[in-house]
Design an enzyme around this catalytic site. Sequence first.
Site, PDB file in Angstrom:
ATOM      1  CB  SER A  62      -0.935   0.005   1.213  1.00 24.68           C
ATOM      2  OG  SER A  62      -0.201  -0.108   2.423  1.00 24.68           O
ATOM      3  CG  ASP A  73       0.921  -4.601   7.123  1.00 26.48           C
ATOM      4  OD1 ASP A  73       0.681  -4.226   5.957  1.00 26.48           O
ATOM      5  OD2 ASP A  73       0.680  -5.755   7.519  1.00 26.48           O
ATOM      6  CG  ASP A  75       3.542  -5.343   2.236  1.00 25.35           C
ATOM      7  OD1 ASP A  75       3.452  -5.703   3.422  1.00 25.35           O
ATOM      8  OD2 ASP A  75       2.646  -5.511   1.397  1.00 25.35           O
ATOM      9  CG  ASP A 128       3.693  -7.776   6.609  1.00 24.48           C
ATOM     10  OD1 ASP A 128       3.795  -7.866   7.841  1.00 24.48           O
ATOM     11  OD2 ASP A 128       2.617  -7.931   6.001  1.00 24.48           O
ATOM     12  CE  LYS A 190      -5.342  -0.401   1.027  1.00 26.78           C
ATOM     13  NZ  LYS A 190      -4.707  -1.729   1.014  1.00 26.78           N
ATOM     14  CE1 TYR A 199      -7.524  -4.584   1.374  1.00 22.47           C
ATOM     15  CE2 TYR A 199      -6.152  -5.877   2.844  1.00 22.47           C
ATOM     16  CZ  TYR A 199      -6.273  -4.943   1.844  1.00 22.47           C
ATOM     17  OH  TYR A 199      -5.161  -4.365   1.304  1.00 22.47           O
TER      18      TYR A 199
END
Length: 341
Positions: A62, A73, A75, A128, A190, A199
């Site tokens: 995102s 979160d 990535d 992540d 989202k 989701y």
Amino acid sequence: MRIILRDEFKPIETADYNLILNQVLTSLRKLVKDWVYNTALKHKLSDNIAGKAGGEVYMSGSLKLGVYGTSSDIDILCVVPHFVDRDNDFFNDFFNILKAHPNANDLRGIRDAHVPLIKLKFHSIEIDLLFARLRFDSIDDSLKSLWDDSILAGCDEQSINSLNTYRNNDLILSLVPNKEAFKQTLRFIKIWAKRRQLYSNKVGLLGGISWAILTAKICQLFPKQPPNRLMEKFFTVFCKWHWKIPVLLCDIKEPNGAELTTKQWNPRLSEGDQQQLMPIITPAFPCVNSAFNVSHTTKKILLKEFHRGAKICLLYTSPSPRDLSTSRMPSSACKKKKKKK
């Protein structure tokens, strides 16, 4: 139609947040480079080779798409040379380095996922951390782009999956006609998907990449529409979509290099691909169905929610209450009854 976002979904664009984010990326980049250097020495490589080995981190998810909010979160893709091992070096050595860091906590290694990763909080930001190993002796600043398919040569399946989280996001942004309209629309979609508990690809619904592809497709179909109209089109199009037809943002391309033999989604050759219920195809090679987990039950749930969204949009876009009382009714119900003689 006016959309008011709750705080946990609002975009974060403050100077303080950007400062923290830059600090996170700088710190992780240094940790990765130092870890790769020490890993090279551990594998008996010379100090000269170890010093040039490098290592790099790339924003994905995102954040890369520009729709990051306080409930998201981050990535981050960690790219390393060929001599760095996932199981021992990444999930053991680097995990322990992070565990000992004063600004890292809540660490968890997920080895068996479709995209193996380390989850953690770093400077209070949920991250992540993905891992990809390339065939090169070094990863340095000269590796400006991960777009070239040839970088996938020699990669294992998990590394390709990790690299494509970044590559797909990059391609999606390049394939939409209006990036700002796409970002605003995707942010709403989202929020809606999370609120409606849709989701999650783990339970057979849709994950972030699927929602991004669906939104990008609407942006391609209606390139001049503003975000509020794109939101409406999202529901009215996909509640009627014929799901034997895949959602594609571009033509499925063959790999550039002869060394690339990785299989990609192809219903003509694969019976398993033919039987998938909602083909939402990623744009980067090797393309896959991002909605491969969808079952008959979860497809029914998704279509029901698309229809619900379409009805709500029609309510808000109707010209007047009088229109609502008649135009939504069957034509037979609108006829006046004849008076009995």
